[in-house]
Design a protein around this motif. Structure first.
Motif, PDB file in Angstrom:
ATOM      1  N   GLU A  30      -2.143 -11.855   0.787  1.00 32.50           N
ATOM      2  CA  GLU A  30      -0.705 -12.119   1.546  1.00 32.50           C
ATOM      3  C   GLU A  30       0.612 -11.775   0.751  1.00 32.50           C
ATOM      4  OE1 GLU A  30      -0.503 -16.137   3.138  1.00 32.50           O
ATOM      5  OE2 GLU A  30      -2.512 -15.867   4.287  1.00 32.50           O
ATOM      6  N   ILE A  31       0.289 -12.129  -0.563  1.00 32.82           N
ATOM      7  CA  ILE A  31       1.284 -11.650  -1.514  1.00 32.82           C
ATOM      8  C   ILE A  31       1.423 -10.221  -1.683  1.00 32.82           C
ATOM      9  CG2 ILE A  31       1.891 -11.729  -4.064  1.00 32.82           C
ATOM     10  CD1 ILE A  31       0.605 -14.282  -4.289  1.00 32.82           C
ATOM     11  N   GLY A  32       0.385  -9.526  -1.543  1.00 31.88           N
ATOM     12  CA  GLY A  32       0.599  -8.216  -1.652  1.00 31.88           C
ATOM     13  C   GLY A  32       1.217  -7.549  -0.339  1.00 31.88           C
ATOM     14  N   ARG A  33       0.826  -8.230   0.664  1.00 34.75           N
ATOM     15  CA  ARG A  33       1.579  -7.794   2.105  1.00 34.75           C
ATOM     16  C   ARG A  33       3.105  -7.901   2.139  1.00 34.75           C
ATOM     17  NH1 ARG A  33      -0.233  -4.980   5.579  1.00 34.75           N
ATOM     18  NH2 ARG A  33      -2.621  -4.757   5.670  1.00 34.75           N
ATOM     19  N   GLU A  34       3.491  -8.926   1.245  1.00 32.81           N
ATOM     20  CA  GLU A  34       4.791  -9.105   1.337  1.00 32.81           C
ATOM     21  C   GLU A  34       5.903  -8.045   0.710  1.00 32.81           C
ATOM     22  OE1 GLU A  34       5.550 -12.866  -0.743  1.00 32.81           O
ATOM     23  OE2 GLU A  34       4.401 -13.972   0.985  1.00 32.81           O
ATOM     24  N   ILE A  35       5.259  -7.112   0.151  1.00 31.58           N
ATOM     25  CA  ILE A  35       5.940  -6.024  -0.424  1.00 31.58           C
ATOM     26  C   ILE A  35       6.279  -4.822   0.647  1.00 31.58           C
ATOM     27  CG2 ILE A  35       3.940  -4.444  -1.035  1.00 31.58           C
ATOM     28  CD1 ILE A  35       5.269  -3.713  -3.626  1.00 31.58           C
TER      29      ILE A  35
END
Length: 212
Positions: A67-72
């Motif tokens: 989820e953190i990665g997709r926030e980029i």
């Protein structure tokens, strides 16, 4: 964490979905397996990606964004929008994968209400091609893999698609030059520019007043 060479390209691939190590190698020509292993390990340690297994019958180990990665993704979208100006003219030998089109179209898709319509899109590059559905709704324009419930489909190379949706080349001229082909009625295809903001951005750059 993301400034190292190749890292953003790895993230670009994973924005399109989970990938096996071999898939990443195929789409990142020139990157050694040793360096890819190191970059994946760094991204996993930072919590940007994770390794997981696809369910049967695939039963394969893949890498995917957390989820953190997709926030980029919004930042990647803006980089794509900025870089779009350097796509023309196409340079022979440029790396290209039809799936990258999905990220490119998403970057210029309108996020305000648009006409409710589904338009098919077949993007070609040499012997490669990819099918998409451009779907309009009150939420804006969405891009989906595959052609679903579309009355008309546009087939063209990616640069011709961008020229058509930016209205820098008319649909009729693209067809006359054998740069585009239509399957089905032409009317839905003519609405494509309304579903993206590329034409509006182009008008904005060409109508800026010159200094006196």
């Amino acid at each position: 964490m993301i400034g190292e060479r190749w890292t953003l390209l790895i993230i670009r691939e994973l924005l399109l979905g989970p990938k096996r190590f071999s898939d990443l190698q195929d789409h990142l020509g020139g990157m050694s397996p040793t360096l890819l292993t190191a970059r994946l390990a760094d991204l996993a340690e930072s919590g940007i990606i994770r390794r997981t297994a696809l369910p049967r019958p695939a039963n394969a180990q893949v890498y995917e964004l957390t989820e953190i990665g997709r926030e980029i993704q919004p930042a990647i979208r803006e980089l794509i929008r900025w870089g779009g100006r350097f796509l023309f003219p196409p340079v022979p030998g440029d790396a290209f994968e039809p799936d990258w089109v999905m990220l490119g179209l998403d970057a210029i898709a309108k996020r305000t209400p648009v006409i409710k319509i589904n338009v098919g899109l077949i993007v070609t590059h040499g012997k490669k091609s990819a099918d998409f559905t451009v779907a309009g709704s009150e939420s804006g324009t969405a891009i989906h893999r595959g052609i679903t419930d579309c009355k008309a489909t546009l087939e063209a190379p990616f640069d011709a698609v961008l020229q058509i949706v930016s209205m820098s080349v008319s649909l009729d001229d693209a067809i006359a030059a054998n740069r585009a082909k239509i399957i089905g009625p032409v009317t839905p295809i003519r609405k494509l520019p309304q579903m993206f903001d590329l034409a509006e951005r182009r008008r904005g750059t060409t109508t800026t007043a010159s200094p006196q």
